[in-house]
Scaffold this motif. Sequence first.
Motif, PDB file in Angstrom:
ATOM      1  N   GLY A 146       1.311  -1.459  -0.027  1.00 61.09           N
ATOM      2  CA  GLY A 146      -0.097  -0.061   0.085  1.00 61.09           C
ATOM      3  C   GLY A 146       0.893   0.999   0.064  1.00 61.09           C
ATOM      4  O   GLY A 146       0.190   2.874   0.284  1.00 61.09           O
ATOM      5  N   GLY A 147       2.292   1.013   0.205  1.00 61.05           N
ATOM      6  CA  GLY A 147       2.830   2.210   0.453  1.00 61.05           C
ATOM      7  C   GLY A 147       3.138   3.321  -1.506  1.00 61.05           C
ATOM      8  O   GLY A 147       2.695   2.448  -2.428  1.00 61.05           O
ATOM      9  N   PRO A 148       4.109   4.024  -1.620  1.00 61.62           N
ATOM     10  CA  PRO A 148       4.942   4.053  -0.733  1.00 61.62           C
ATOM     11  C   PRO A 148       4.429   5.766   0.012  1.00 61.62           C
ATOM     12  O   PRO A 148       4.036   6.204  -0.701  1.00 61.62           O
ATOM     13  CB  PRO A 148       6.589   4.482  -0.696  1.00 61.62           C
ATOM     14  N   THR A 149       4.793   5.874   1.596  1.00 53.89           N
ATOM     15  CA  THR A 149       5.062   7.141   1.984  1.00 53.89           C
ATOM     16  C   THR A 149       5.450   7.633   1.694  1.00 53.89           C
ATOM     17  O   THR A 149       5.731   9.738   1.909  1.00 53.89           O
ATOM     18  CB  THR A 149       5.121   6.749   3.352  1.00 53.89           C
ATOM     19  N   ARG A 150       7.147   7.842   1.103  1.00 48.57           N
ATOM     20  CA  ARG A 150       8.331   8.367   0.167  1.00 48.57           C
ATOM     21  C   ARG A 150       8.715   8.223  -0.372  1.00 48.57           C
ATOM     22  O   ARG A 150       9.298   7.100  -0.394  1.00 48.57           O
ATOM     23  CB  ARG A 150       8.640   8.667   1.334  1.00 48.57           C
ATOM     24  N   GLU A 151       9.868   8.115  -1.209  1.00 50.38           N
ATOM     25  CA  GLU A 151      10.373   8.225  -2.249  1.00 50.38           C
ATOM     26  C   GLU A 151      11.546   7.223  -1.391  1.00 50.38           C
ATOM     27  O   GLU A 151      12.835   6.064  -2.148  1.00 50.38           O
ATOM     28  CB  GLU A 151      10.962   8.461  -3.055  1.00 50.38           C
ATOM     29  N   SER A 152      12.646   7.482  -0.666  1.00 46.56           N
ATOM     30  CA  SER A 152      13.640   6.963   0.280  1.00 46.56           C
ATOM     31  C   SER A 152      13.669   7.341   1.589  1.00 46.56           C
ATOM     32  O   SER A 152      12.664   8.260   2.477  1.00 46.56           O
ATOM     33  CB  SER A 152      15.269   7.597  -0.415  1.00 46.56           C
ATOM     34  N   THR A 338       6.602   1.721   3.711  1.00 45.02           N
ATOM     35  CA  THR A 338       4.972   1.889   3.786  1.00 45.02           C
ATOM     36  C   THR A 338       4.447   2.782   4.738  1.00 45.02           C
ATOM     37  O   THR A 338       3.362   1.892   5.599  1.00 45.02           O
ATOM     38  CB  THR A 338       4.791   0.755   3.563  1.00 45.02           C
ATOM     39  N   GLN A 339       5.597   3.473   5.635  1.00 44.31           N
ATOM     40  CA  GLN A 339       5.316   3.650   7.535  1.00 44.31           C
ATOM     41  C   GLN A 339       4.986   5.263   7.528  1.00 44.31           C
ATOM     42  O   GLN A 339       5.484   5.770   6.544  1.00 44.31           O
ATOM     43  CB  GLN A 339       5.969   2.860   8.330  1.00 44.31           C
ATOM     44  N   SER A 340       4.324   5.821   8.491  1.00 44.86           N
ATOM     45  CA  SER A 340       4.017   7.625   8.640  1.00 44.86           C
ATOM     46  C   SER A 340       5.759   7.366   8.257  1.00 44.86           C
ATOM     47  O   SER A 340       6.208   6.948   9.846  1.00 44.86           O
ATOM     48  CB  SER A 340       3.320   6.962   9.639  1.00 44.86           C
ATOM     49  N   LYS A 369      24.172   8.057  -0.178  1.00 44.23           N
ATOM     50  CA  LYS A 369      24.461   9.344   0.364  1.00 44.23           C
ATOM     51  C   LYS A 369      23.558   9.813   1.932  1.00 44.23           C
ATOM     52  O   LYS A 369      23.298  10.657   2.423  1.00 44.23           O
ATOM     53  CB  LYS A 369      24.669  10.867   0.275  1.00 44.23           C
ATOM     54  N   GLY A 370      23.761   8.310   2.348  1.00 38.59           N
ATOM     55  CA  GLY A 370      23.048   7.954   3.261  1.00 38.59           C
ATOM     56  C   GLY A 370      21.282   7.967   3.730  1.00 38.59           C
ATOM     57  O   GLY A 370      20.429   7.746   4.862  1.00 38.59           O
ATOM     58  N   ASP A 371      21.019   7.772   2.561  1.00 37.01           N
ATOM     59  CA  ASP A 371      19.289   6.671   2.453  1.00 37.01           C
ATOM     60  C   ASP A 371      18.959   6.261   1.737  1.00 37.01           C
ATOM     61  O   ASP A 371      19.706   5.565   0.995  1.00 37.01           O
ATOM     62  CB  ASP A 371      18.367   8.666   1.770  1.00 37.01           C
ATOM     63  N   ILE A 372      18.618   5.307   2.580  1.00 35.09           N
ATOM     64  CA  ILE A 372      18.219   4.118   1.298  1.00 35.09           C
ATOM     65  C   ILE A 372      16.557   3.990   0.589  1.00 35.09           C
ATOM     66  O   ILE A 372      15.624   4.826   1.183  1.00 35.09           O
ATOM     67  CB  ILE A 372      17.827   2.631   2.610  1.00 35.09           C
ATOM     68  N   HIS A 373      17.218   4.295  -1.005  1.00 29.69           N
ATOM     69  CA  HIS A 373      16.122   3.872  -2.032  1.00 29.69           C
ATOM     70  C   HIS A 373      15.306   3.282  -2.215  1.00 29.69           C
ATOM     71  O   HIS A 373      15.822   2.543  -2.453  1.00 29.69           O
ATOM     72  CB  HIS A 373      16.748   5.002  -3.200  1.00 29.69           C
ATOM     73  N   LEU A 374      14.119   3.500  -2.515  1.00 33.05           N
ATOM     74  CA  LEU A 374      12.709   2.328  -2.628  1.00 33.05           C
ATOM     75  C   LEU A 374      13.081   1.777  -4.258  1.00 33.05           C
ATOM     76  O   LEU A 374      13.251   2.460  -4.899  1.00 33.05           O
ATOM     77  CB  LEU A 374      11.522   3.183  -2.300  1.00 33.05           C
TER      78      LEU A 374
END
Length: 397
Positions: A146-152, A338-340, A369-374
């Motif tokens: 049901g996500g995503p709530t953000r791209e990373s 998929t979480q808030s 750069k410290g982010d995990i992208h979907l």
Amino acid sequence: MKITGVKIRRVHGTMATKGMFWEERLVRPIDIYPEYRDQGPFEGGEQVDGSHLKLVQDFVEIHTDEGVTGTAGPIWQDCSHLILTQLKSIIMGKDPLAIELLWDQMHRLQVHGRQGIPMVAISAIDCALWDLKGKAFNQPLWRILGGPTRESIPAYASMLGYAVLDLGKVRERALEYKEKGYKAQKWFIRHGPMAGHEGLRQNVALVRTLRETLGDDYDIMIDCWQSLNLDYAVDFCSRIEEFRPRWVEECFMPDRIDSHVKLKAKTSIPLSGAEHEYTRWGFKRFIEKDALDIYQPDIYWCGGLSETLKIAAYATVHDLITIPHGHSTPIGIHFSVTQSPIHTPYQEFLVKWNAINMHFLMNPLWPVKGDIHLPHAPGVDMDLDPAKIEREEEVRL
């Protein structure tokens, strides 16, 4: 679609390392006994020389009559045995998309296995079924959820296995991972109560060094890995409050819920934990007593992705944070995105364990750069890379 086979692949390979991979270990509950306290690093793999780590890992595959396969792992060899002896027979011939049914039946079968190895084995089957479901619909798992709530999502670097007694190395590594873009870091103390005043001094010095090195506007977390008692934890927290850790983690073994409650009443530092707890019922005990601020179920231990989703949903009812234990980035990212964002603000990235656990994967998922992208591959993208497998056998009874 029906399940036609459950296979355990045991793969062998070699991972390149820069020097000794495991530099230091964390404190352990058993360290109250002197014969164990001075043991060196004991983590995964066999260091055969200064630049090579031998790995032997098990992966579970669930096969279907439509050619769709789900994969999870790596898993412990004890779990492989239990899957083949007890869980395989109950899921054979069943609909692999009926994940809730299969979870309930596996759980009800394990009347003496509500924790530990049996629950970890159930978790592996559950994660493999979710991978299979994503592949069956040709969608990344986060879309199925049901996500995503953000791209990373921001990752925090979890520094288990790095030297913590050499503060010069601590400064060097802390700056290195800050420069890589990680938004926060978690470090692991080496000493427990039986190490005395000198051990406590070194634990506090670690926290002080991290704050002085990383600056005021940076999150630091401290993991105690279940190894303290109440008076030591109160003393330790009082000494490090001035350094404003984002949280202190797993001060006590998980069944000592009352100790968590008492510590929470005596410190302003947020408390996290419960990675060694299992199922929604185990987490209910903590939440009902308001024992922790941040909950950390392990997707591969607590009952799988199915159970992690239930735990997180229950936690949000109480406006609590859920950040799963992070040695399994490929499936963890599908939960996190998929979480808030306010209830799952970070994803843990255990730096050394992820290097080991993703070694055999065709497409390991690294932070950028410290982010995990979907990811966008169908399922969880757990295909193994034949080029990294030196030898393989199927585990049989």
